[in-house]
Motif scaffolding. Structure first.
Motif, PDB file in Angstrom:
ATOM      1  N   SER A 146      -2.730 -34.344  17.701  1.00  0.00           N
ATOM      2  CA  SER A 146      -3.876 -33.488  17.981  1.00  0.00           C
ATOM      3  C   SER A 146      -4.162 -33.342  19.466  1.00  0.00           C
ATOM      4  O   SER A 146      -5.116 -32.701  19.846  1.00  0.00           O
ATOM      5  N   ARG A 186       0.582 -33.796   7.428  1.00  0.00           N
ATOM      6  CA  ARG A 186       0.981 -32.878   8.492  1.00  0.00           C
ATOM      7  C   ARG A 186       1.316 -31.547   7.823  1.00  0.00           C
ATOM      8  O   ARG A 186       2.094 -31.507   6.872  1.00  0.00           O
ATOM      9  N   ARG A 207       3.483 -25.627  15.626  1.00  0.00           N
ATOM     10  CA  ARG A 207       3.360 -27.077  15.629  1.00  0.00           C
ATOM     11  C   ARG A 207       2.928 -27.592  14.267  1.00  0.00           C
ATOM     12  O   ARG A 207       2.540 -26.832  13.389  1.00  0.00           O
ATOM     13  N   VAL A 236       0.150 -29.632  12.281  1.00  0.00           N
ATOM     14  CA  VAL A 236      -1.265 -29.946  12.395  1.00  0.00           C
ATOM     15  C   VAL A 236      -1.546 -31.161  11.511  1.00  0.00           C
ATOM     16  O   VAL A 236      -1.232 -31.158  10.318  1.00  0.00           O
ATOM     17  N   ASP A 248      -7.121 -27.838  16.710  1.00  0.00           N
ATOM     18  CA  ASP A 248      -6.309 -27.479  15.542  1.00  0.00           C
ATOM     19  C   ASP A 248      -7.152 -26.713  14.531  1.00  0.00           C
ATOM     20  O   ASP A 248      -6.674 -25.778  13.887  1.00  0.00           O
ATOM     21  N   ASP A 250      -7.396 -23.033  15.413  1.00  0.00           N
ATOM     22  CA  ASP A 250      -6.137 -22.346  15.103  1.00  0.00           C
ATOM     23  C   ASP A 250      -5.929 -22.220  13.596  1.00  0.00           C
ATOM     24  O   ASP A 250      -5.489 -21.182  13.099  1.00  0.00           O
ATOM     25  N   TYR A 251      -6.252 -23.279  12.856  1.00  0.00           N
ATOM     26  CA  TYR A 251      -6.137 -23.260  11.398  1.00  0.00           C
ATOM     27  C   TYR A 251      -7.052 -22.179  10.815  1.00  0.00           C
ATOM     28  O   TYR A 251      -6.637 -21.376   9.982  1.00  0.00           O
TER      29      TYR A 251
END
Length: 172
Positions: free
Chosen positions: A30, A115, A124, A126, A147, A150-151
């Motif tokens: 992270s 993950r 990447r 997360v 994260d 972005d998620y």
């Protein structure tokens, strides 16, 4: 639980006695233990040295530098080691705080570390912690702040795709 269709790979395992190991990897993935380039950029931003820079171009340049570092590590046969997780599956539905997997592999009420391979920029894995709602559905209990944005952006993009598909099938 409102979910939109997705197709993401997830690796996971019950927390049981490995919480410390999982927390270390969570922090590493992270960005809590950032690379030297990330730390340098943070200091430069804090000092205002990037104020006149094009942020998109700066981000692309940073990611290019990181790719160069990855290639350099590959050439030197240096490997980033991730924890071996006992389960894997495909996420077939996502929401802002929840997701579902294709196969019934979860134990209701159990806590897990995972993950998720995310198709975001930069691409990447997360790291998350989640709790099983039932054998296929889960509620995310912990995710790094950067994260998470972005998620959530990915979830929003998937919702837009679903809306466009619904409109096109309804002839609108």
């Amino acid at each position: 639980m409102r979910l939109v269709p997705a197709n993401l790979e997830i690796f996971f395992e019950k927390i049981d006695g490995r919480q410390r190991e999982f927390l270390l990897e969570f922090d590493k993935l992270s960005g809590s233990e950032e690379d030297p380039l990330g730390q340098w950029i943070k200091r430069a931003k804090a000092k205002g040295e990037t104020r006149d820079s094009d942020q998109v171009l700066l981000t692309l340049l940073i990611e290019l530098h990181r790719k160069f570092d990855e290639l350099n590590a590959f050439i030197k046969n240096e490997k980033t080691i991730k924890l071996e997780l006992s389960q894997s599956c495909i996420i077939d539905g996502i929401g802002f705080e929840n997701f579902s997997i294709k196969e019934a592999k979860l134990s209701t009420g159990a806590s897990y570390y995972a993950r998720i391979s995310m198709p975001i920029f930069p691409k990447r894995d997360v790291a998350i912690f989640f709790e099983a709602v039932d054998e296929k559905r889960a509620k995310i209990t912990r995710m790094n702040e950067s994260d998470e944005s972005d998620y959530n952006g990915y979830v929003t993009a998937r919702e837009r795709v679903m809306i466009r598909e619904l409109r096109s099938t309804n002839g609108q």
